[in-house]
Motif scaffolding. Structure first.
Motif, PDB file in Angstrom:
ATOM      1  N   ILE A 166       1.019  -1.309  -0.503  1.00  0.00           N
ATOM      2  CA  ILE A 166       0.188   0.300  -0.287  1.00  0.00           C
ATOM      3  C   ILE A 166       1.043   1.144  -0.126  1.00  0.00           C
ATOM      4  O   ILE A 166       1.053   2.413  -1.008  1.00  0.00           O
ATOM      5  CB  ILE A 166      -1.108  -0.077   0.904  1.00  0.00           C
ATOM      6  N   ARG A 167       1.678   0.942   0.883  1.00  0.00           N
ATOM      7  CA  ARG A 167       2.594   2.385   0.644  1.00  0.00           C
ATOM      8  C   ARG A 167       3.411   2.942   0.134  1.00  0.00           C
ATOM      9  O   ARG A 167       4.228   4.005  -0.800  1.00  0.00           O
ATOM     10  CB  ARG A 167       3.724   2.557   1.775  1.00  0.00           C
ATOM     11  N   ASN A 168       4.194   1.483  -0.947  1.00  0.00           N
ATOM     12  CA  ASN A 168       5.150   2.058  -1.701  1.00  0.00           C
ATOM     13  C   ASN A 168       3.637   2.571  -3.454  1.00  0.00           C
ATOM     14  O   ASN A 168       4.755   2.520  -4.632  1.00  0.00           O
ATOM     15  CB  ASN A 168       5.180   0.187  -1.825  1.00  0.00           C
ATOM     16  N   PRO A 176       2.664   8.197  -3.293  1.00  0.00           N
ATOM     17  CA  PRO A 176       3.469   8.579  -3.236  1.00  0.00           C
ATOM     18  C   PRO A 176       3.393   9.516  -1.724  1.00  0.00           C
ATOM     19  O   PRO A 176       4.691   9.614  -1.475  1.00  0.00           O
ATOM     20  CB  PRO A 176       3.904   9.508  -4.278  1.00  0.00           C
ATOM     21  N   TYR A 177       2.503   9.669  -1.462  1.00  0.00           N
ATOM     22  CA  TYR A 177       1.716  10.646  -0.243  1.00  0.00           C
ATOM     23  C   TYR A 177       2.111   9.600   0.952  1.00  0.00           C
ATOM     24  O   TYR A 177       2.498  10.645   2.200  1.00  0.00           O
ATOM     25  CB  TYR A 177       0.440  10.939  -0.055  1.00  0.00           C
ATOM     26  N   LEU A 178       1.738   8.555   1.037  1.00  0.00           N
ATOM     27  CA  LEU A 178       2.372   7.501   1.690  1.00  0.00           C
ATOM     28  C   LEU A 178       3.526   7.376   1.967  1.00  0.00           C
ATOM     29  O   LEU A 178       4.075   7.418   3.267  1.00  0.00           O
ATOM     30  CB  LEU A 178       1.225   6.056   2.425  1.00  0.00           C
ATOM     31  N   ARG A 179       4.180   6.791   1.536  1.00  0.00           N
ATOM     32  CA  ARG A 179       5.750   6.400   1.198  1.00  0.00           C
ATOM     33  C   ARG A 179       6.166   7.590   1.533  1.00  0.00           C
ATOM     34  O   ARG A 179       7.367   6.994   2.188  1.00  0.00           O
ATOM     35  CB  ARG A 179       6.019   6.379   0.191  1.00  0.00           C
ATOM     36  N   ASN A 180       6.434   8.789   1.439  1.00  0.00           N
ATOM     37  CA  ASN A 180       7.014  10.509   1.829  1.00  0.00           C
ATOM     38  C   ASN A 180       6.281  10.782   3.019  1.00  0.00           C
ATOM     39  O   ASN A 180       7.303  11.370   3.633  1.00  0.00           O
ATOM     40  CB  ASN A 180       6.506  11.763   0.869  1.00  0.00           C
ATOM     41  N   TYR A 232      -1.615  11.813  12.116  1.00  0.00           N
ATOM     42  CA  TYR A 232      -3.596  12.228  12.063  1.00  0.00           C
ATOM     43  C   TYR A 232      -3.137  13.194  11.619  1.00  0.00           C
ATOM     44  O   TYR A 232      -4.035  13.304  10.064  1.00  0.00           O
ATOM     45  CB  TYR A 232      -3.797  12.431  13.605  1.00  0.00           C
ATOM     46  N   GLN A 233      -2.905  14.137  11.785  1.00  0.00           N
ATOM     47  CA  GLN A 233      -2.559  15.738  11.014  1.00  0.00           C
ATOM     48  C   GLN A 233      -2.580  15.195  10.002  1.00  0.00           C
ATOM     49  O   GLN A 233      -3.602  16.511   8.315  1.00  0.00           O
ATOM     50  CB  GLN A 233      -1.435  17.101  10.924  1.00  0.00           C
ATOM     51  N   ILE A 234      -1.192  14.767   9.119  1.00  0.00           N
ATOM     52  CA  ILE A 234      -1.113  14.693   8.143  1.00  0.00           C
ATOM     53  C   ILE A 234      -1.628  13.664   7.561  1.00  0.00           C
ATOM     54  O   ILE A 234      -2.073  13.872   5.753  1.00  0.00           O
ATOM     55  CB  ILE A 234       0.528  13.492   7.233  1.00  0.00           C
ATOM     56  N   TYR A 235      -3.053  12.503   7.450  1.00  0.00           N
ATOM     57  CA  TYR A 235      -3.236  11.896   7.443  1.00  0.00           C
ATOM     58  C   TYR A 235      -4.377  12.559   6.942  1.00  0.00           C
ATOM     59  O   TYR A 235      -5.326  12.021   5.826  1.00  0.00           O
ATOM     60  CB  TYR A 235      -3.840  10.934   8.083  1.00  0.00           C
ATOM     61  N   VAL A 236      -5.052  13.365   6.574  1.00  0.00           N
ATOM     62  CA  VAL A 236      -6.472  13.865   7.272  1.00  0.00           C
ATOM     63  C   VAL A 236      -5.986  15.507   5.954  1.00  0.00           C
ATOM     64  O   VAL A 236      -7.099  15.321   5.241  1.00  0.00           O
ATOM     65  CB  VAL A 236      -6.816  14.892   7.988  1.00  0.00           C
ATOM     66  N   ASN A 237      -4.598  15.318   6.103  1.00  0.00           N
ATOM     67  CA  ASN A 237      -4.440  16.565   5.067  1.00  0.00           C
ATOM     68  C   ASN A 237      -4.646  15.672   3.413  1.00  0.00           C
ATOM     69  O   ASN A 237      -4.636  16.542   2.612  1.00  0.00           O
ATOM     70  CB  ASN A 237      -3.264  17.313   5.426  1.00  0.00           C
ATOM     71  N   ILE A 238      -4.245  14.937   3.463  1.00  0.00           N
ATOM     72  CA  ILE A 238      -4.095  14.057   2.391  1.00  0.00           C
ATOM     73  C   ILE A 238      -4.955  13.069   2.145  1.00  0.00           C
ATOM     74  O   ILE A 238      -4.631  12.210   1.120  1.00  0.00           O
ATOM     75  CB  ILE A 238      -2.843  12.663   2.559  1.00  0.00           C
ATOM     76  N   PHE A 239      -6.368  13.142   2.584  1.00  0.00           N
ATOM     77  CA  PHE A 239      -7.013  11.424   1.858  1.00  0.00           C
ATOM     78  C   PHE A 239      -7.492  11.315   1.083  1.00  0.00           C
ATOM     79  O   PHE A 239      -7.602  10.783   1.020  1.00  0.00           O
ATOM     80  CB  PHE A 239      -8.275  12.023   3.754  1.00  0.00           C
ATOM     81  N   SER A 240      -7.360  13.116   0.170  1.00  0.00           N
ATOM     82  CA  SER A 240      -8.475  13.183  -0.734  1.00  0.00           C
ATOM     83  C   SER A 240      -7.502  12.781  -2.107  1.00  0.00           C
ATOM     84  O   SER A 240      -8.116  12.312  -2.838  1.00  0.00           O
ATOM     85  CB  SER A 240      -8.403  14.563  -0.759  1.00  0.00           C
ATOM     86  N   LYS A 241      -6.428  12.339  -1.700  1.00  0.00           N
ATOM     87  CA  LYS A 241      -4.865  12.159  -2.475  1.00  0.00           C
ATOM     88  C   LYS A 241      -5.187  10.412  -2.243  1.00  0.00           C
ATOM     89  O   LYS A 241      -4.263   9.792  -2.696  1.00  0.00           O
ATOM     90  CB  LYS A 241      -3.336  12.962  -1.927  1.00  0.00           C
ATOM     91  N   LEU A 242      -5.782  10.098  -1.706  1.00  0.00           N
ATOM     92  CA  LEU A 242      -5.623   8.590  -1.403  1.00  0.00           C
ATOM     93  C   LEU A 242      -6.774   7.378  -1.817  1.00  0.00           C
ATOM     94  O   LEU A 242      -6.674   6.625  -1.056  1.00  0.00           O
ATOM     95  CB  LEU A 242      -5.241   7.978   0.270  1.00  0.00           C
ATOM     96  N   ASN A 243      -7.061   8.611  -3.125  1.00  0.00           N
ATOM     97  CA  ASN A 243      -8.647   7.696  -3.582  1.00  0.00           C
ATOM     98  C   ASN A 243      -8.409   6.110  -4.144  1.00  0.00           C
ATOM     99  O   ASN A 243      -8.968   5.239  -3.933  1.00  0.00           O
ATOM    100  CB  ASN A 243      -9.251   8.411  -4.441  1.00  0.00           C
TER     101      ASN A 243
END
Length: 381
Positions: free
Chosen positions: A36-38, A41-45, A66-77
């Motif tokens: 999943i992480r690989n 890129p948002y998870l990987r970074n 938490y703060q990172i996840y909430v901020n990038i959630f829309s980019k994890l589709n």
């Protein structure tokens, strides 16, 4: 209202959490997390390679995740579904609850960490054990042989000859004498009973619905009562009320949490005392509850978040008599009174300190941690 006191050997405690909750499946979880992480890129970074770091990080680090996840959630589709599947709380909830139940003594789980108005505890479900013993006492020969998983008929006959079994100890003792073993808990091995039950919820301090990736993180769990979890906090986060920013010291799972020293609960007369009106005398406070009001004094205003979310003012107002009782006792049995009692009794078994303990049982409270303990300490000290 009180901080979770984790074991001194926190590293070992965390290892036990991984082993008892996820066991051999942790390798598969790590493999899935790597994929999943690989793939994103948002998870990987922003998130660690090892899933164990997410599961075991301290609360301050969880806030960052938490703060990172909430901020990038829309980019994890492309990976949302996989994240939800991997960090599936419902899948592991029984094991997580079991871990907290087995460690309830180590963690001093006794009253709700958020409100301290309700007991939360584990208890033994004797009915489960009784049902297992009933099988041992009633199963016919063939069924019992299958349950015991033995080939020798003589062993089964010896087990039957010792019926009825009234306790686990009695059966295990019999089994050891028959099979000449000294360490095997045969009852546990054949029944795998789940005797422990709990009377508490596990709240996700950082809402799992908003941040699926923290659904299984150890330091995101706070044992609490059902009212605090389901009716009051729900998906709210513990943040500074003036800025809305998350603070690590607002979670009982953080070593920085210090509600004890930053909030004081007071009881005072509703109007200034004038003349000799005995109805406002603290020594008679319990007889005139309407003449006294309850107040929360904050040294650090950030803790207003705790008071507001868990409706502590309203709930403690309902229990004001708890405080009025100790206010009455404090004023009736003041130092002068205790010294007088010591002098009159003139007995080494009734020194001033012992009489005070008998009345206020402060040392006893440290062992049993009753509801409203902070309320009581703030009033009498």
């Amino acid at each position: 209202m009180r901080r979770i006191n984790y074991p001194d050997n926190l590293i070992q405690f965390k290892k036990e959490y991984l082993q008892s909750t996820y066991g051999d499946n942790l390798k598969n979880m790590q493999k899935f997390w790597k994929e999943i992480r690989n793939s994103n890129p948002y998870l990987r970074n922003n998130f660690p390679k090892r899933i164990s770091k997410i599961l075991l990080s301290n609360y301050s680090k969880l806030i960052r995740y938490y703060q990172i996840y909430v901020n990038i959630f829309s980019k994890l589709n492309d990976v949302k579904h996989n994240i939800i599947e991997l960090f599936n709380y419902d899948k592991y909830q029984p094991q997580i609850a079991d871990f907290f139940m087995k460690n309830s003594a180590k963690l001093d789980i006794s009253t709700c960490y958020y409100c301290e108005t309700a007991f939360i505890n584990t208890y033994t479900d004797d009915s489960n054990i009784k049902n297992c013993l009933s099988k041992l006492n009633t199963l016919p020969f063939d069924k019992l042989k299958e349950l015991l998983n033995v080939k020798c008929d003589e062993t089964v006959r010896k087990v039957i000859a010792k019926r009825p079994y009234k306790s686990i100890f009695m059966f295990n003792d019999t089994w050891k004498s028959i099979k000449k073993v000294h360490t095997a808990n045969k009852f546990e091995s054949i029944f795998k009973p789940q005797p422990l039950k709990n009377h508490f919820d596990l709240d996700h301090v950082l809402d799992k619905g908003s941040c699926h990736i923290l659904s299984l993180s150890l330091m995101n769990f706070v044992p609490c009562c059902q009212v605090c979890n389901e009716k009051l906090k729900r998906t709210l986060v513990l943040a500074d009320p003036s800025t809305g920013s998350l603070k690590s010291y607002l979670s009982p799972s953080s070593p920085d949490y210090d509600f004890e020293n930053n909030v004081k609960i007071r009881i005072e007369p509703t109007i200034p005392i004038a003349g000799d009106d005995s109805s406002f005398d603290p020594a008679y406070a319990i007889d005139f509850p309407e003449k006294f009001k309850l107040r929360f004094d904050l040294i650090d205003s950030s803790y207003e978040s705790i008071i507001e979310i868990f409706k502590l003012r309203e709930r403690y107002e309902f229990h004001k008599l708890e405080g009025l009782y100790w206010l009455t006792m404090k004023n009736k049995y003041n130092d002068s009174c205790l010294e007088f009692m010591e002098k009159v009794l003139d007995d080494p078994n009734f020194t001033k300190s012992k009489i005070k303990e008998d009345i206020f049982h402060e040392n006893y409270d440290k062992k049993r941690h009753p509801c409203f303990l902070k309320f009581k300490k703030d009033i009498i000290n």
